[in-house]
Design an enzyme around this catalytic site. Structure first.
Site, PDB file in Angstrom:
ATOM      1  N   ASP A 258     -75.513   7.507 -72.276  1.00 53.99           N
ATOM      2  CA  ASP A 258     -74.904   8.159 -72.792  1.00 53.99           C
ATOM      3  C   ASP A 258     -74.968   7.606 -74.328  1.00 53.99           C
ATOM      4  OD1 ASP A 258     -72.988  10.040 -73.986  1.00 53.99           O
ATOM      5  OD2 ASP A 258     -71.316   9.304 -73.175  1.00 53.99           O
TER       6      ASP A 258
ATOM      7  N   HIS B  68     -63.084   9.124 -75.677  1.00 49.96           N
ATOM      8  CA  HIS B  68     -63.815   9.158 -77.218  1.00 49.96           C
ATOM      9  C   HIS B  68     -63.155   8.241 -78.419  1.00 49.96           C
ATOM     10  CE1 HIS B  68     -67.954  11.599 -76.256  1.00 49.96           C
ATOM     11  NE2 HIS B  68     -67.450   9.802 -75.452  1.00 49.96           N
TER      12      HIS B  68
ATOM     13  N   CYS C  93     -70.359  10.412 -82.453  1.00 47.20           N
ATOM     14  CA  CYS C  93     -71.436  11.683 -83.260  1.00 47.20           C
ATOM     15  C   CYS C  93     -72.697  12.098 -84.093  1.00 47.20           C
ATOM     16  CB  CYS C  93     -70.363  12.824 -83.701  1.00 47.20           C
ATOM     17  SG  CYS C  93     -70.334  14.614 -83.628  1.00 47.20           S
TER      18      CYS C  93
HETATM   19 MG    MG Z   1     -69.736   9.628 -73.842  1.00 48.08          MG
END
Ligand code: MG
Length: 310
Positions: A25, A218, A249
């Site tokens: 991720d 997040h 982001c």
């Molecule tokens: Mg994530």
């Protein structure tokens, strides 16, 4: 090295399993291509720092995610790592590639909202679940554990706040199709602790126990640790985090995205909750990776500790 004083608080688990998502991720949002050998060293170092579950890569089509196009090259380089090494698979083709390499644990990636299902998977929520069903069945038949990621559990950039009933309904369906665990993703970071408790309460009422759940917060609005603490108080014991806060982001440089593993471990160490992670070794790993990426880690803990003795 500076460490927090350990002061336990009531109503919390004694141990938390951190599901480290940095190599997958985290790196998938990094533009600069990281060589497979560096990824392999990263994963080795994370395991040596004490992380027991490290999501290694994704078997998405290489065209869609060039950063993780080297999954076949990477997996043999980490087959000696002493940790669970789940991988993301988007479809049956990805699953076949992963199973051929001996992968024992996979994850699928669903959405709680129609807008994100359309944007990310080009499908409806139902269409995405239909696509995952044979993947989950085949993975289970092959003896692999399956995690279901659920995105936009709290809010969606197009639709605004997401009704709790909607998140619960898709979670239930992922479990019913055979997922062992659901990771509740606050993809845009808008959750607050009361919302977290309400969602977990409603999931419990729908027959989804906390031990089938992980949380994936997040830090976009600075709420990730507060939300994590709310989830731990509720009874969740699996928390997703990304070493050094990797995976900001993709549209903003060094923007805060994934909860940083170091920030999480600092809080858990202070609470006397066992994770098995050595925060010094982990911070050194994130500093090393930040040098490869050419920008500082967005993690407050990494910054604070690396300006000191490390
Ligand atoms: Mg994530």
């Amino acid at each position: 090295m500076t460490l927090p004083m350990t002061v336990p608080a009531p109503g919390l688990p004694t141990r938390v399993r951190i599901h480290e998502v940095g190599p997958r991720d985290g790196l998938q949002n990094e533009k600069a291509l990281v060589p497979a050998a560096v990824k392999a060293e990263f994963i080795h170092r994370l395991a040596e720092a004490g992380l027991t579950t490290i999501e290694a890569t994704s078997f998405v089509h290489p065209k869609w995610l060039p950063q993780l196009a080297d999954a076949e090259e990477l997996m043999p380089l980490i087959d000696d790592v002493d940790a669970r090494l789940p991988v993301l698979v988007p479809n049956e083709r990805g699953l076949d590639r992963a199973l051929a390499l001996g992968v024992r644990e996979i994850a699928v990636f669903a959405s709680a909202t129609e807008s994100f299902a359309k944007a990310n998977l080009n499908r409806t929520v139902d269409g995405a679940l239909e696509m995952f069903e044979p993947v989950v069945t085949k993975a289970k038949d092959a003896g692999a554990a399956v995690r279901g990621y659920l995105s936009m559990c709290f809010g969606d950039p197009w639709e605004g706040p997401v009704p709790i009933s909607q998140t619960v309904s898709v979670s239930r369906r992922l479990l019913d199709m055979g997922c062992d665990e659901i990771s509740l993703g606050d993809t845009i970071g808008v959750a607050t602790p009361g919302h977290v408790r309400e969602l977990l309460d409603t999931l419990n009422e729908a027959g989804v126990a906390d031990d089938r759940l992980a949380v994936h917060f997040h830090d976009t609005y600075g709420q990730a640790l507060a939300n994590t603490l709310a989830a731990l108080e509720h009874g969740v014991t699996t928390v997703d985090a990304s070493a050094g806060g990797l995976g900001g982001c993709p549209y903003a440089k060094s923007a805060t995205g994934n909860l940083a593993t170091e920030d999480l471990v600092w809080m858990l160490d202070g609470l006397g909750i066992e994770t098995g992670v050595d925060i010094g070794r982990l911070t050194a790993t994130s500093v090393w990776m930040a040098r490869h990426l050419g920008r500082p880690s967005p993690s407050r803990t990494v910054r604070a500790l690396s300006q000191k003795e490390i």
